[in-house]
Design a protein around this motif. Structure first.
Motif, PDB file in Angstrom:
ATOM      1  N   ILE A  62       0.866  -1.186   0.000  1.00 39.73           N
ATOM      2  CA  ILE A  62       0.000   0.000   0.000  1.00 39.73           C
ATOM      3  C   ILE A  62       0.900   1.233   0.000  1.00 39.73           C
ATOM      4  O   ILE A  62       1.800   1.360   0.836  1.00 39.73           O
ATOM      5  N   ARG A  63       0.654   2.128  -0.949  1.00 38.29           N
ATOM      6  CA  ARG A  63       1.438   3.363  -1.051  1.00 38.29           C
ATOM      7  C   ARG A  63       0.523   4.562  -0.810  1.00 38.29           C
ATOM      8  O   ARG A  63      -0.583   4.630  -1.354  1.00 38.29           O
ATOM      9  N   ILE A  64       1.013   5.488   0.003  1.00 40.77           N
ATOM     10  CA  ILE A  64       0.261   6.690   0.346  1.00 40.77           C
ATOM     11  C   ILE A  64       1.156   7.892   0.072  1.00 40.77           C
ATOM     12  O   ILE A  64       2.290   7.960   0.567  1.00 40.77           O
ATOM     13  N   ASN A  68       4.674  11.410   5.681  1.00 41.92           N
ATOM     14  CA  ASN A  68       4.736  10.576   6.873  1.00 41.92           C
ATOM     15  C   ASN A  68       4.499   9.093   6.593  1.00 41.92           C
ATOM     16  O   ASN A  68       4.544   8.279   7.504  1.00 41.92           O
ATOM     17  N   SER A  69       4.224   8.772   5.328  1.00 43.41           N
ATOM     18  CA  SER A  69       3.968   7.383   4.970  1.00 43.41           C
ATOM     19  C   SER A  69       5.278   6.618   4.855  1.00 43.41           C
ATOM     20  O   SER A  69       6.272   7.129   4.332  1.00 43.41           O
ATOM     21  N   GLY A  70       5.256   5.376   5.314  1.00 39.75           N
ATOM     22  CA  GLY A  70       6.435   4.529   5.171  1.00 39.75           C
ATOM     23  C   GLY A  70       6.673   4.081   3.749  1.00 39.75           C
ATOM     24  O   GLY A  70       7.800   3.723   3.384  1.00 39.75           O
ATOM     25  N   ARG A  71       5.618   4.046   2.935  1.00 35.35           N
ATOM     26  CA  ARG A  71       5.746   3.645   1.530  1.00 35.35           C
ATOM     27  C   ARG A  71       5.020   4.674   0.673  1.00 35.35           C
ATOM     28  O   ARG A  71       3.806   4.636   0.523  1.00 35.35           O
ATOM     29  N   SER A 206      -2.873   3.750  -3.069  1.00 34.30           N
ATOM     30  CA  SER A 206      -2.983   2.640  -4.017  1.00 34.30           C
ATOM     31  C   SER A 206      -2.459   1.371  -3.372  1.00 34.30           C
ATOM     32  O   SER A 206      -1.743   1.405  -2.369  1.00 34.30           O
ATOM     33  N   ILE A 207      -2.822   0.240  -3.985  1.00 41.02           N
ATOM     34  CA  ILE A 207      -2.261  -1.042  -3.587  1.00 41.02           C
ATOM     35  C   ILE A 207      -1.723  -1.722  -4.831  1.00 41.02           C
ATOM     36  O   ILE A 207      -2.385  -1.748  -5.872  1.00 41.02           O
ATOM     37  N   GLU A 208      -0.507  -2.217  -4.743  1.00 42.23           N
ATOM     38  CA  GLU A 208       0.064  -2.990  -5.835  1.00 42.23           C
ATOM     39  C   GLU A 208       0.318  -4.402  -5.335  1.00 42.23           C
ATOM     40  O   GLU A 208       0.808  -4.601  -4.218  1.00 42.23           O
ATOM     41  N   SER A 209      -0.035  -5.356  -6.157  1.00 45.26           N
ATOM     42  CA  SER A 209       0.097  -6.769  -5.795  1.00 45.26           C
ATOM     43  C   SER A 209       1.058  -7.422  -6.766  1.00 45.26           C
ATOM     44  O   SER A 209       0.874  -7.343  -7.981  1.00 45.26           O
TER      45      SER A 209
END
Length: 216
Positions: A62-64, A68-71, A206-209
């Motif tokens: 999960i990307r934000i 402050n987001s870790g990803r 977003s989420i990448e799988s």
């Protein structure tokens, strides 16, 4: 912008396809076990859309787009694996014996990307049409982890590169794109894009799988 009627891409020709595919999962950041349901959905999609015979989903990120987001979204033009990196990752995931079995046939690494919570108003995921990329545009980049070394591909700038994206993608839409293919389907370079006059008041999530696929 692929919303324009005169621009078309396909997985077979351009290593990417976009499709409408609503998910039963809405809260990807919950501690509840959503992964089993989502993995079943993705497996069914990949079996239908790219004729996957076996699917192993090994990572969800999960990307934000927040400091402050870790990803945060990746703003470097890349593809996730070199050929050597893909074969090593296959062995890491499946073990040497099973990996060797897969390597005798047709396998590939395929990513599935989806907006979450809101339509994408800023930092959409952009792609470079593989047909506009020369072999010498690519460079290898080592990723050194505590327990392993991986290898990805970076892309040098070339004014002939053809960039495209799909504007205002919603959580009901996905992008399916090829990262490595043992039979030669081109890997597609990608990066988050910063557009002029984009709306940053809605945080891009977003989420990448990441998946590895065995084809028939």
């Amino acid at each position: 912008d692929l919303r324009d009627d005169n621009i078309h891409v396909s997985f077979a020709n351009d290593s990417i396809s976009f499709m409408n595919s609503p998910s039963s999962v809405r809260d990807f950041e919950s501690t509840s076990n959503w992964q089993d349901a989502y993995n079943r959905e993705l497996t069914a999609i990949l079996e239908k859309e790219v004729a996957a015979q076996e699917v192993l989903i090994f990572d969800h990120t999960i990307r934000i787009d927040d400091p402050n987001s870790g990803r945060q979204p990746a703003r470097n033009v890349h593809s996730d694996y070199s050929a050597a990196g893909a074969h090593q990752r296959l062995t890491d995931l499946l073990g040497e014996e099973t990996a060797q079995q897969w390597q005798t046939g047709h396998f590939g690494f395929v990513n599935v990307w989806r907006p979450i919570e809101n339509p994408i108003q800023s930092a959409p995921l952009g792609f470079v049409r593989p047909g506009s990329v020369r072999a010498e545009d690519w460079l290898t980049i080592s990723l050194i982890y505590p327990d392993r070394v991986g290898e990805i591909m970076g892309l040098n700038h070339n004014p002939h590169h053809e960039w495209f994206y799909q504007s205002s993608m919603t959580p009901d839409e996905i992008a399916i794109f090829n990262i490595y293919d043992s039979k030669g389907l081109a890997s597609i370079a990608h990066s988050a894009l910063d557009l002029m006059n984009q709306n940053t008041s809605v945080i891009r999530k977003s989420i990448e799988s990441r998946t590895v696929i065995r084809y028939a």
